[in-house]
Scaffold this motif. Structure first.
Motif, mmCIF file in Angstrom:
data_model
loop_
_atom_site.group_PDB
_atom_site.id
_atom_site.type_symbol
_atom_site.label_atom_id
_atom_site.label_comp_id
_atom_site.label_asym_id
_atom_site.label_seq_id
_atom_site.Cartn_x
_atom_site.Cartn_y
_atom_site.Cartn_z
ATOM 1 N N THR A 183 2.751 -4.854 12.339
ATOM 2 C CA THR A 183 2.767 -3.513 11.757
ATOM 3 C C THR A 183 1.394 -2.863 11.882
ATOM 4 O O THR A 183 0.368 -3.532 12.042
ATOM 5 C CB THR A 183 3.159 -3.565 10.270
ATOM 6 N N GLN A 184 1.385 -1.548 11.830
ATOM 7 C CA GLN A 184 0.155 -0.781 11.919
ATOM 8 C C GLN A 184 0.264 0.407 10.970
ATOM 9 O O GLN A 184 1.281 1.103 10.935
ATOM 10 C CB GLN A 184 -0.094 -0.286 13.346
ATOM 11 N N GLU A 185 -0.795 0.641 10.205
ATOM 12 C CA GLU A 185 -0.808 1.746 9.244
ATOM 13 C C GLU A 185 -1.349 2.999 9.907
ATOM 14 O O GLU A 185 -2.363 2.955 10.619
ATOM 15 C CB GLU A 185 -1.682 1.392 8.033
ATOM 16 N N ALA A 186 -0.673 4.134 9.668
ATOM 17 C CA ALA A 186 -1.090 5.438 10.177
ATOM 18 C C ALA A 186 -1.258 6.380 8.994
ATOM 19 O O ALA A 186 -0.362 6.496 8.148
ATOM 20 C CB ALA A 186 -0.066 5.991 11.157
ATOM 21 N N GLU A 187 -2.423 7.058 8.945
ATOM 22 C CA GLU A 187 -2.737 7.959 7.834
ATOM 23 C C GLU A 187 -3.054 9.350 8.359
ATOM 24 O O GLU A 187 -3.750 9.493 9.374
ATOM 25 C CB GLU A 187 -3.939 7.435 7.040
ATOM 26 N N VAL A 188 -2.568 10.375 7.649
ATOM 27 C CA VAL A 188 -2.919 11.763 7.932
ATOM 28 C C VAL A 188 -4.032 12.143 6.960
ATOM 29 O O VAL A 188 -3.828 12.137 5.743
ATOM 30 C CB VAL A 188 -1.704 12.693 7.771
ATOM 31 N N LEU A 189 -5.236 12.469 7.501
ATOM 32 C CA LEU A 189 -6.412 12.723 6.685
ATOM 33 C C LEU A 189 -6.791 14.195 6.748
ATOM 34 O O LEU A 189 -6.614 14.848 7.781
ATOM 35 C CB LEU A 189 -7.589 11.862 7.166
ATOM 36 N N ALA A 190 -7.345 14.704 5.650
ATOM 37 C CA ALA A 190 -7.773 16.101 5.564
ATOM 38 C C ALA A 190 -9.182 16.240 6.119
ATOM 39 O O ALA A 190 -10.049 15.387 5.897
ATOM 40 C CB ALA A 190 -7.730 16.584 4.113
ATOM 41 N N CYS A 191 -9.414 17.324 6.858
ATOM 42 C CA CYS A 191 -10.744 17.601 7.398
ATOM 43 C C CYS A 191 -11.690 17.964 6.255
ATOM 44 O O CYS A 191 -11.308 18.622 5.290
ATOM 45 C CB CYS A 191 -10.682 18.746 8.403
#
Length: 274
Positions: free
Chosen positions: A251-259
């Motif tokens: 498994t691999q974690e993917a995150e959406v981050l704020a600029c």
């Protein structure tokens, strides 16, 4: 043969009618009632009205709508009387049980015994001995020039690796492809497509640093995005960064981050490529 006093059905003759008119004209009209008779009639009428009013009043002579009227007592049926007696018995039993419980509680609490007195005496002696020891220590410190013995300093907590590690700007890798869009309603699908397009082969991937892949004109305020492969995207029409972290197993974690802040907007777990 007809009786002379029996009335006849024959109409009166004109002479008889003239005689009646003459008698009425001589009478001169109605005669007023004497005063004594009129007063007696009024008193009789008033007495009858008073008797009728008195007969319509309830016992006591006061109308039921008057504030001082006596209350109307409605007799209870036998079933209602039995229910009322049962309720009285239940309330009486409950009150008696409460009184017994309070009495038992008072009897079962005899107050402090000999053991409690001995314990209190021992604690008082311990307090006196401790106060004497403190007074002796203060006197020794005063005799030695008023300088207290130095206290050992508590060891400082070691800084965590994340706080000790300085911020390192990610290495930017320009690309000619347009900025990809990540949609909140199809987040997993868009992240899986971005994962297969931008990430290198697992054997050649290095997650020890930070690499930002984005077009040259992609503008995003810097922040601490952490280690991994970073990809510049548009999330809800605003610039953002997708961070693919080092895979753990399959498994691999993917995150959406704020600029600008690096706050996690969304996080999901994907199947690692390979």
């Amino acid at each position: 043969m007809n009786d002379a006093t029996e009335p006849t059905d024959a109409p009166p003759s004109p002479a008889e009618e003239d005689a009646v008119r003459s008698a009425l004209a001589d009478a001169g009209g109605p005669v007023p009632i004497p005063v004594e008779v009129a007063e007696r009639i009024d008193s009789v009428i008033a007495g009858l009205a008073a008797e009728r009013t008195a007969a319509s009043l309830p016992p006591g002579g006061v109308h039921h709508s008057h504030p001082e009227a006596p209350a109307v007592v409605v007799p209870l049926d036998p079933a209602a009387l039995r229910r009322r007696r049962r309720v009285r018995l239940l309330f009486g039993a409950a009150a008696a049980a409460a009184v017994v419980a309070v009495g038992v509680g008072l009897v079962s609490d005899p107050g402090p015994g000999k053991d409690d007195l001995a314990t209190a005496h021992r604690l008082a002696q311990d307090e006196s001995a401790r106060d004497s020891a403190v007074a002796g220590a203060e006197g020794d410190a005063a005799d030695s020039g008023g300088k207290a013995a130095p206290q050992p300093e508590a060891p400082s907590a070691a800084p965590s690796p994340e706080l000790a590690e300085p911020y390192v700007a990610p290495q930017r890798v320009p690309t000619d492809e347009p900025v990809r869009e990540v949609r909140a309603e199809r987040l997993r699908e868009d992240l899986v497509a971005l994962q297969h397009v931008t990430l290198p082969h697992p054997t050649a991937a290095d997650y020890g640093g930070a690499t930002l892949t984005a077009p040259t004109d992609f503008l995003c305020e810097p922040a601490s995005f952490g280690r991994g492969y970073l990809v510049g995207v548009l999330y809800d029409g605003k610039p953002a960064v997708v961070a693919f972290r080092e895979p753990v197993g399959s498994t691999q974690e993917a995150e959406v981050l704020a600029c600008g802040t690096g706050d996690v907007i969304h996080s999901t777990t994907l199947t690692a490529t390979g």
